[in-house]
Design a protein around this motif. Structure first.
Motif, mmCIF file in Angstrom:
data_model
loop_
_atom_site.group_PDB
_atom_site.id
_atom_site.type_symbol
_atom_site.label_atom_id
_atom_site.label_comp_id
_atom_site.label_asym_id
_atom_site.label_seq_id
_atom_site.Cartn_x
_atom_site.Cartn_y
_atom_site.Cartn_z
ATOM 1 N N GLU A 294 -19.634 6.670 5.407
ATOM 2 C CA GLU A 294 -18.507 6.270 6.260
ATOM 3 C C GLU A 294 -17.582 5.279 5.565
ATOM 4 O O GLU A 294 -16.466 5.039 6.026
ATOM 5 C CB GLU A 294 -19.004 5.704 7.600
ATOM 6 N N ASN A 295 -18.009 4.717 4.437
ATOM 7 C CA ASN A 295 -17.184 3.761 3.698
ATOM 8 C C ASN A 295 -16.454 4.378 2.510
ATOM 9 O O ASN A 295 -15.703 3.681 1.824
ATOM 10 C CB ASN A 295 -18.035 2.590 3.204
ATOM 11 N N LEU A 296 -16.668 5.647 2.221
ATOM 12 C CA LEU A 296 -15.989 6.286 1.089
ATOM 13 C C LEU A 296 -14.482 6.296 1.329
ATOM 14 O O LEU A 296 -14.012 6.677 2.405
ATOM 15 C CB LEU A 296 -16.507 7.713 0.892
ATOM 16 N N HIS A 297 -13.721 5.886 0.321
ATOM 17 C CA HIS A 297 -12.263 5.798 0.436
ATOM 18 C C HIS A 297 -11.658 5.665 -0.963
ATOM 19 O O HIS A 297 -12.370 5.448 -1.937
ATOM 20 C CB HIS A 297 -11.867 4.581 1.282
ATOM 21 N N LEU A 298 -10.347 5.746 -1.024
ATOM 22 C CA LEU A 298 -9.599 5.485 -2.246
ATOM 23 C C LEU A 298 -8.798 4.207 -2.024
ATOM 24 O O LEU A 298 -7.906 4.174 -1.167
ATOM 25 C CB LEU A 298 -8.653 6.650 -2.559
ATOM 26 N N THR A 299 -9.141 3.147 -2.754
ATOM 27 C CA THR A 299 -8.414 1.882 -2.620
ATOM 28 C C THR A 299 -7.074 1.980 -3.327
ATOM 29 O O THR A 299 -6.998 2.361 -4.493
ATOM 30 C CB THR A 299 -9.222 0.712 -3.220
ATOM 31 N N LEU A 300 -6.014 1.643 -2.609
ATOM 32 C CA LEU A 300 -4.668 1.605 -3.182
ATOM 33 C C LEU A 300 -4.337 0.202 -3.670
ATOM 34 O O LEU A 300 -3.645 0.038 -4.670
ATOM 35 C CB LEU A 300 -3.637 2.047 -2.151
ATOM 36 N N CYS A 301 -4.822 -0.808 -2.939
ATOM 37 C CA CYS A 301 -4.531 -2.194 -3.296
ATOM 38 C C CYS A 301 -5.546 -3.096 -2.613
ATOM 39 O O CYS A 301 -5.707 -3.037 -1.393
ATOM 40 C CB CYS A 301 -3.114 -2.555 -2.843
ATOM 41 N N VAL B 16 1.473 3.445 -4.285
ATOM 42 C CA VAL B 16 0.849 2.222 -4.809
ATOM 43 C C VAL B 16 1.929 1.216 -5.234
ATOM 44 O O VAL B 16 1.836 0.027 -4.907
ATOM 45 C CB VAL B 16 -0.109 2.550 -5.977
ATOM 46 N N LEU B 17 2.957 1.682 -5.928
ATOM 47 C CA LEU B 17 4.042 0.782 -6.343
ATOM 48 C C LEU B 17 4.753 0.177 -5.138
ATOM 49 O O LEU B 17 5.069 -1.023 -5.130
ATOM 50 C CB LEU B 17 5.048 1.530 -7.225
ATOM 51 N N GLN B 18 4.992 0.986 -4.113
ATOM 52 C CA GLN B 18 5.647 0.474 -2.908
ATOM 53 C C GLN B 18 4.776 -0.552 -2.180
ATOM 54 O O GLN B 18 5.273 -1.580 -1.717
ATOM 55 C CB GLN B 18 5.989 1.613 -1.952
ATOM 56 N N VAL B 19 3.479 -0.264 -2.074
ATOM 57 C CA VAL B 19 2.569 -1.210 -1.424
ATOM 58 C C VAL B 19 2.644 -2.555 -2.150
ATOM 59 O O VAL B 19 2.836 -3.605 -1.531
ATOM 60 C CB VAL B 19 1.114 -0.675 -1.407
ATOM 61 N N ARG B 20 2.502 -2.529 -3.464
ATOM 62 C CA ARG B 20 2.494 -3.769 -4.245
ATOM 63 C C ARG B 20 3.831 -4.510 -4.144
ATOM 64 O O ARG B 20 3.860 -5.732 -3.946
ATOM 65 C CB ARG B 20 2.158 -3.467 -5.696
ATOM 66 N N LYS B 21 4.921 -3.779 -4.283
ATOM 67 C CA LYS B 21 6.252 -4.400 -4.206
ATOM 68 C C LYS B 21 6.470 -5.028 -2.830
ATOM 69 O O LYS B 21 6.926 -6.169 -2.722
ATOM 70 C CB LYS B 21 7.316 -3.344 -4.492
ATOM 71 N N ASP C 13 -4.771 -8.119 -5.800
ATOM 72 C CA ASP C 13 -5.353 -7.883 -7.122
ATOM 73 C C ASP C 13 -4.350 -7.074 -7.946
ATOM 74 O O ASP C 13 -3.989 -5.966 -7.562
ATOM 75 C CB ASP C 13 -6.669 -7.121 -6.962
ATOM 76 N N ARG C 14 -3.921 -7.602 -9.068
ATOM 77 C CA ARG C 14 -2.875 -6.973 -9.874
ATOM 78 C C ARG C 14 -3.412 -6.141 -11.035
ATOM 79 O O ARG C 14 -2.662 -5.783 -11.933
ATOM 80 C CB ARG C 14 -1.910 -8.029 -10.383
ATOM 81 N N LYS C 15 -4.711 -5.814 -11.001
ATOM 82 C CA LYS C 15 -5.255 -4.952 -12.056
ATOM 83 C C LYS C 15 -4.540 -3.615 -12.047
ATOM 84 O O LYS C 15 -4.059 -3.151 -11.009
ATOM 85 C CB LYS C 15 -6.746 -4.695 -11.814
ATOM 86 N N LYS C 16 -4.516 -2.993 -13.216
ATOM 87 C CA LYS C 16 -3.906 -1.675 -13.332
ATOM 88 C C LYS C 16 -4.585 -0.709 -12.350
ATOM 89 O O LYS C 16 -5.816 -0.692 -12.236
ATOM 90 C CB LYS C 16 -4.061 -1.147 -14.759
ATOM 91 N N PHE C 17 -3.792 0.085 -11.654
ATOM 92 C CA PHE C 17 -4.323 1.045 -10.690
ATOM 93 C C PHE C 17 -4.958 2.214 -11.425
ATOM 94 O O PHE C 17 -4.305 2.857 -12.256
ATOM 95 C CB PHE C 17 -3.201 1.545 -9.764
ATOM 96 N N ARG C 18 -6.231 2.459 -11.142
ATOM 97 C CA ARG C 18 -6.972 3.599 -11.692
ATOM 98 C C ARG C 18 -7.593 4.319 -10.501
ATOM 99 O O ARG C 18 -8.606 3.853 -9.974
ATOM 100 C CB ARG C 18 -8.047 3.132 -12.666
ATOM 101 N N PRO C 19 -6.980 5.399 -10.039
ATOM 102 C CA PRO C 19 -7.449 6.039 -8.795
ATOM 103 C C PRO C 19 -8.872 6.565 -8.907
ATOM 104 O O PRO C 19 -9.168 7.391 -9.764
ATOM 105 C CB PRO C 19 -6.447 7.168 -8.562
#
Length: 168
Positions: free
Chosen positions: A37-44, A95-100, A110-116
């Protein structure tokens, strides 16, 4: 509150990943497995924040059409085992829009490079190499603001806001 922005997986994609997790268990791979139930893709990842209103305002300004998300190969960051994910330029744009937008609201993240990727196992031990991964696809219609908390010794992720993506 401990917060992050994510894509919640479809039931079909989660089911196929659960089968992969079962195969890894049978293969003897040990570690802290992500609950289905916790599986997901973190965007930010935001972390501890009480600025929910500002975060929701930032997410409400996301401008993106629904897009396809597919799973790829298994990989690792040290002892963290993950399943790769690909959403093409649409995912990169979100991802860019979320961060901006978070930055414009003064929200740190967290500003680490996004690696999906979709985290499968933390502190993984054992031989997972050569394990085939399911090729899944789903349509992403929304992104979610998630709250993470430990309840009765288990991590529980709860959606507290959703932004529906619309065709433009």
């Amino acid at each position: 509150m401990r917060l992050f922005v994510a894509v919640r997986l479809s039931d079909e994609m989660r089911d196929s990943i659960e089968k992969l997790i079962e195969d890894l268990r049978k293969k003897g791979v040990k570690g802290k497995y992500t609950l289905p139930e916790n599986l997901h893709l973190t965007l930010c990842f935001i972390g501890e924040s009480e600025e929910r209103d500002k975060i929701e305002k930032a997410l409400s300004r996301i401008n993106c059409s629904p897009f396809r998300l597919s799973t790829g190969e298994l990989g690792s960051f040290g002892d963290l085992l993950w399943l790769g994910a690909d959403g093409g330029r649409a995912l990169e744009s979100v991802v860019l829009q979320v961060r901006k937008n978070l930055a414009q609201e003064g929200i740190s993240y967290d500003r680490k490079k996004f690696r999906p990727h979709i985290t499968l196992i933390r502190k993984a031990k054992g031989n997972w190499r050569g394990q085939s991964a399911p090729k899944g696809e789903m349509q992403v219609f929304r992104i979610s603001l998630m709250k993470s908390e430990r309840i009765a010794g288990k991590m529980v992720y709860t959606e507290i806001y959703e932004k529906h993506l619309k065709a433009y």
